[in-house]
Design a protein around this motif. Structure first.
Motif, PDB file in Angstrom:
ATOM      1  N   ALA A 276       0.859  -1.160   0.207  1.00 31.33           N
ATOM      2  CA  ALA A 276       0.074  -0.024   0.086  1.00 31.33           C
ATOM      3  C   ALA A 276       0.737   1.306  -0.194  1.00 31.33           C
ATOM      4  CB  ALA A 276      -1.024  -0.098   1.261  1.00 31.33           C
ATOM      5  N   GLU A 277       2.073   1.149   0.073  1.00 30.78           N
ATOM      6  CA  GLU A 277       3.104   2.207  -0.033  1.00 30.78           C
ATOM      7  C   GLU A 277       2.824   3.189  -1.336  1.00 30.78           C
ATOM      8  OE1 GLU A 277       7.917   3.259  -0.084  1.00 30.78           O
ATOM      9  OE2 GLU A 277       7.045   1.060   0.514  1.00 30.78           O
ATOM     10  N   SER A 278       2.742   2.809  -2.375  1.00 27.13           N
ATOM     11  CA  SER A 278       2.308   3.421  -3.670  1.00 27.13           C
ATOM     12  C   SER A 278       1.057   3.032  -4.317  1.00 27.13           C
ATOM     13  CB  SER A 278       3.736   3.396  -4.591  1.00 27.13           C
ATOM     14  OG  SER A 278       3.048   4.193  -5.784  1.00 27.13           O
ATOM     15  N   ILE A 279       0.115   3.802  -4.215  1.00 24.03           N
ATOM     16  CA  ILE A 279      -1.319   3.552  -4.937  1.00 24.03           C
ATOM     17  C   ILE A 279      -1.442   4.610  -5.874  1.00 24.03           C
ATOM     18  CG2 ILE A 279      -3.653   2.683  -4.526  1.00 24.03           C
ATOM     19  CD1 ILE A 279      -2.969   2.185  -1.517  1.00 24.03           C
TER      20      ILE A 279
ATOM     21  N   ALA B 115      -3.295   9.728 -10.219  1.00 25.84           N
ATOM     22  CA  ALA B 115      -3.395  10.342  -8.947  1.00 25.84           C
ATOM     23  C   ALA B 115      -3.270   9.535  -7.749  1.00 25.84           C
ATOM     24  CB  ALA B 115      -5.128  10.959  -9.071  1.00 25.84           C
ATOM     25  N   PRO B 116      -2.926   9.964  -6.728  1.00 21.52           N
ATOM     26  CA  PRO B 116      -2.599   9.056  -5.395  1.00 21.52           C
ATOM     27  C   PRO B 116      -3.830   8.583  -4.871  1.00 21.52           C
ATOM     28  CG  PRO B 116      -1.896  11.355  -4.899  1.00 21.52           C
ATOM     29  CD  PRO B 116      -2.342  11.305  -6.438  1.00 21.52           C
ATOM     30  N   LEU B 117      -3.593   7.603  -4.242  1.00 22.99           N
ATOM     31  CA  LEU B 117      -5.058   7.055  -3.279  1.00 22.99           C
ATOM     32  C   LEU B 117      -4.210   6.353  -2.318  1.00 22.99           C
ATOM     33  CD1 LEU B 117      -7.371   5.259  -6.019  1.00 22.99           C
ATOM     34  CD2 LEU B 117      -7.849   7.534  -4.932  1.00 22.99           C
ATOM     35  N   THR B 118      -5.152   6.427  -1.138  1.00 23.49           N
ATOM     36  CA  THR B 118      -4.640   5.771   0.109  1.00 23.49           C
ATOM     37  C   THR B 118      -5.390   4.505   0.319  1.00 23.49           C
ATOM     38  OG1 THR B 118      -6.464   6.511   1.401  1.00 23.49           O
ATOM     39  CG2 THR B 118      -4.531   7.821   1.343  1.00 23.49           C
ATOM     40  N   LYS B 119      -4.840   3.490   1.254  1.00 22.99           N
ATOM     41  CA  LYS B 119      -5.670   2.150   1.134  1.00 22.99           C
ATOM     42  C   LYS B 119      -6.988   2.376   1.514  1.00 22.99           C
ATOM     43  CE  LYS B 119      -4.679  -2.499   3.126  1.00 22.99           C
ATOM     44  NZ  LYS B 119      -4.110  -3.217   4.119  1.00 22.99           N
ATOM     45  N   ASP B 120      -7.160   3.219   2.648  1.00 23.73           N
ATOM     46  CA  ASP B 120      -8.669   3.353   3.045  1.00 23.73           C
ATOM     47  C   ASP B 120      -9.545   3.855   1.879  1.00 23.73           C
ATOM     48  OD1 ASP B 120     -10.555   3.789   5.017  1.00 23.73           O
ATOM     49  OD2 ASP B 120     -10.521   5.920   4.394  1.00 23.73           O
ATOM     50  N   GLU B 121      -8.954   4.552   1.014  1.00 28.27           N
ATOM     51  CA  GLU B 121      -9.874   5.370  -0.215  1.00 28.27           C
ATOM     52  C   GLU B 121     -10.011   4.214  -1.201  1.00 28.27           C
ATOM     53  OE1 GLU B 121      -8.435  10.085  -0.311  1.00 28.27           O
ATOM     54  OE2 GLU B 121      -7.176   8.507  -1.270  1.00 28.27           O
ATOM     55  N   VAL B 122      -9.185   3.309  -1.329  1.00 31.94           N
ATOM     56  CA  VAL B 122      -9.410   1.953  -2.227  1.00 31.94           C
ATOM     57  C   VAL B 122     -10.485   1.163  -1.490  1.00 31.94           C
ATOM     58  CG1 VAL B 122      -8.426  -0.221  -3.049  1.00 31.94           C
ATOM     59  CG2 VAL B 122      -6.964   2.017  -3.192  1.00 31.94           C
ATOM     60  N   GLN B 123     -10.642   0.823  -0.488  1.00 35.59           N
ATOM     61  CA  GLN B 123     -11.369   0.321   0.203  1.00 35.59           C
ATOM     62  C   GLN B 123     -12.935   0.839   0.160  1.00 35.59           C
ATOM     63  OE1 GLN B 123     -11.140  -2.663   1.208  1.00 35.59           O
ATOM     64  NE2 GLN B 123      -8.884  -2.736   1.471  1.00 35.59           N
ATOM     65  N   LYS B 124     -12.905   2.354   0.057  1.00 37.82           N
ATOM     66  CA  LYS B 124     -14.184   3.118  -0.082  1.00 37.82           C
ATOM     67  C   LYS B 124     -14.725   2.725  -1.572  1.00 37.82           C
ATOM     68  CE  LYS B 124     -13.617   6.830   3.471  1.00 37.82           C
ATOM     69  NZ  LYS B 124     -13.429   8.100   3.695  1.00 37.82           N
ATOM     70  N   ILE B 125     -13.949   2.900  -2.554  1.00 36.49           N
ATOM     71  CA  ILE B 125     -14.209   2.762  -3.714  1.00 36.49           C
ATOM     72  C   ILE B 125     -14.803   1.385  -4.059  1.00 36.49           C
ATOM     73  CG2 ILE B 125     -13.508   2.479  -6.143  1.00 36.49           C
ATOM     74  CD1 ILE B 125     -11.302   4.478  -5.617  1.00 36.49           C
ATOM     75  N   LEU B 126     -14.365   0.297  -3.342  1.00 35.87           N
ATOM     76  CA  LEU B 126     -14.714  -1.088  -3.384  1.00 35.87           C
ATOM     77  C   LEU B 126     -15.894  -1.294  -2.836  1.00 35.87           C
ATOM     78  CD1 LEU B 126     -11.351  -3.120  -3.025  1.00 35.87           C
ATOM     79  CD2 LEU B 126     -12.680  -2.514  -5.335  1.00 35.87           C
ATOM     80  N   SER B 127     -16.462  -0.482  -1.793  1.00 35.61           N
ATOM     81  CA  SER B 127     -17.426  -0.480  -1.079  1.00 35.61           C
ATOM     82  C   SER B 127     -18.658   0.315  -1.690  1.00 35.61           C
ATOM     83  CB  SER B 127     -17.427  -0.049   0.433  1.00 35.61           C
ATOM     84  OG  SER B 127     -16.417  -1.062   1.031  1.00 35.61           O
ATOM     85  N   GLY B 128     -18.422   0.957  -2.703  1.00 31.81           N
ATOM     86  CA  GLY B 128     -19.225   1.808  -3.760  1.00 31.81           C
ATOM     87  C   GLY B 128     -19.416   3.210  -3.050  1.00 31.81           C
ATOM     88  N   GLU B 129     -18.433   3.502  -1.915  1.00 28.12           N
ATOM     89  CA  GLU B 129     -18.368   4.957  -1.347  1.00 28.12           C
ATOM     90  C   GLU B 129     -17.591   6.006  -2.184  1.00 28.12           C
ATOM     91  OE1 GLU B 129     -17.502   4.666   2.582  1.00 28.12           O
ATOM     92  OE2 GLU B 129     -18.302   2.742   2.642  1.00 28.12           O
ATOM     93  N   TYR B 130     -18.160   6.519  -3.201  1.00 24.58           N
ATOM     94  CA  TYR B 130     -17.442   7.393  -4.095  1.00 24.58           C
ATOM     95  C   TYR B 130     -17.185   9.073  -3.823  1.00 24.58           C
ATOM     96  CZ  TYR B 130     -18.578   3.094  -6.704  1.00 24.58           C
ATOM     97  OH  TYR B 130     -18.836   2.088  -7.219  1.00 24.58           O
ATOM     98  N   GLU B 131     -18.358   9.486  -2.726  1.00 19.42           N
ATOM     99  CA  GLU B 131     -18.135  10.889  -2.450  1.00 19.42           C
ATOM    100  C   GLU B 131     -16.930  11.520  -2.276  1.00 19.42           C
ATOM    101  OE1 GLU B 131     -20.014   8.324  -0.940  1.00 19.42           O
ATOM    102  OE2 GLU B 131     -21.873   8.959  -1.796  1.00 19.42           O
ATOM    103  N   PHE B 132     -15.992  10.856  -1.492  1.00 24.05           N
ATOM    104  CA  PHE B 132     -14.645  11.494  -1.336  1.00 24.05           C
ATOM    105  C   PHE B 132     -13.784  11.966  -2.757  1.00 24.05           C
ATOM    106  CE2 PHE B 132     -13.383   7.438  -2.120  1.00 24.05           C
ATOM    107  CZ  PHE B 132     -12.069   7.471  -2.976  1.00 24.05           C
ATOM    108  N   LEU B 133     -14.175  11.135  -3.803  1.00 23.89           N
ATOM    109  CA  LEU B 133     -13.512  11.518  -4.985  1.00 23.89           C
ATOM    110  C   LEU B 133     -14.033  12.804  -5.598  1.00 23.89           C
ATOM    111  CD1 LEU B 133     -14.171   8.023  -7.011  1.00 23.89           C
ATOM    112  CD2 LEU B 133     -11.929   8.828  -6.122  1.00 23.89           C
ATOM    113  N   LEU B 134     -15.260  13.341  -5.268  1.00 22.53           N
ATOM    114  CA  LEU B 134     -15.850  14.443  -5.948  1.00 22.53           C
ATOM    115  C   LEU B 134     -15.216  15.547  -5.278  1.00 22.53           C
ATOM    116  CD1 LEU B 134     -17.866  15.731  -7.921  1.00 22.53           C
ATOM    117  CD2 LEU B 134     -19.370  15.735  -5.796  1.00 22.53           C
TER     118      LEU B 134
END
Length: 250
Positions: free
Chosen positions: A83-86, A103-122
């Motif tokens: 998860a060092e470079s995502i 664009a960089p992502l964090t591990k937590d943000e990847v988990q949000k995308i997989l869970s269908g939580e996209y609001e942070f992207l906006l």
């Protein structure tokens, strides 16, 4: 945080070859006096894992198969299961030319995308993330397949040349958790074959052109995403039965 500015798109050349391991050994010997291994490649290489996305209509897959000249793909990429470079990446392709954004992502943000939580992207400072949000909401962009392979990268400063050898290309199955190193995988290339990619911006020195395989020698537009998508087709719908040419049996 300062907003990330959109860069002017600068397309690079990308040539792909399907070669044998014996051809690779010969090429390595010829390349050593001219190029050097990428310093980021510890022990001569690294593992790349990419989670590819496609929309409701499977546009990335269908456009590639149909030979559409201009197309794009989204993916999340990591290295060595770390998860060092995502990175969230979008690869645009125009014939044999490519342009990549990330664009960089964090591990937590990847988990949000997989869970269908996209609001942070906006709310992201990166245009790419905000545009990915629109794709997810408007076109139902969703995970399709995980592509794994081992990469050996070579570089040359002249013409920003990069030659890579991608071996053991496989589709990871069972989950879209890209950080799970225990996922089983299905090989997608025939034994003894690998993918060689040649990328350069403005020029490819003639001395390198002379050592490359001739275009007739399996010069290809092979897509690792398409190979892995087709290998895991059973995960993406009900099209289970295909003949030896990949045509659906109705």
């Amino acid at each position: 945080m300062k907003k990330a500015d959109r860069k002017k798109e600068r397309f690079r050349n990308e040539w792909k070859y399907l070669i044998s391991t014996s051809e690779k050994e010969v090429l390595n010997l010829r390349m050593k006096p001219l190029m050097k291994l990428d310093p980021h490649a510890e022990n001569g290489g690294y593992l790349i894992r990419s989670l590819y996305f496609d929309d409701y209509w499977n546009s990335a897959y269908e456009e590639k198969e149909s030979g559409v000249l201009m197309r794009k793909k989204y993916r999340i990429r990591i290295y060595n299961y770390s998860a060092e470079s995502i990175k969230l990446e979008r690869k645009k392709k125009f014939g044999s030319y490519i342009y990549k954004e990330d664009a960089p992502l964090t591990k937590d943000e990847v988990q949000k995308i997989l869970s269908g939580e996209y609001e942070f992207l906006l709310k992201s400072p990166y245009n790419l993330c905000r545009e990915f949000y629109i794709e997810c909401m408007s076109n139902m962009m969703r995970p399709r397949t995980i592509v794994d392979y081992e990469r050996e990268p070579w570089i040359m400063d002249e013409g920003t040349v990069r030659i890579t050898f991608d071996t053991d290309v496989r589709a990871a199955v069972g989950s879209y958790d890209i950080f799970d190193s225990t996922l089983p995988a299905l090989s997608v290339l025939e034994p003894g074959k690998l993918i060689m990619e040649v990328k350069f911006t403005e020029m490819l020195p003639q001395i390198l052109r002379n050592i490359l395989p001739p275009q007739a020698a399996e010069f290809t537009a092979v897509s690792k995403y398409v190979l892995c998508y087709e290998k895991t087709r059973y995960m993406n719908g009900f099209e289970y039965w295909y003949d030896t040419q990949g045509r659906m049996i109705r």
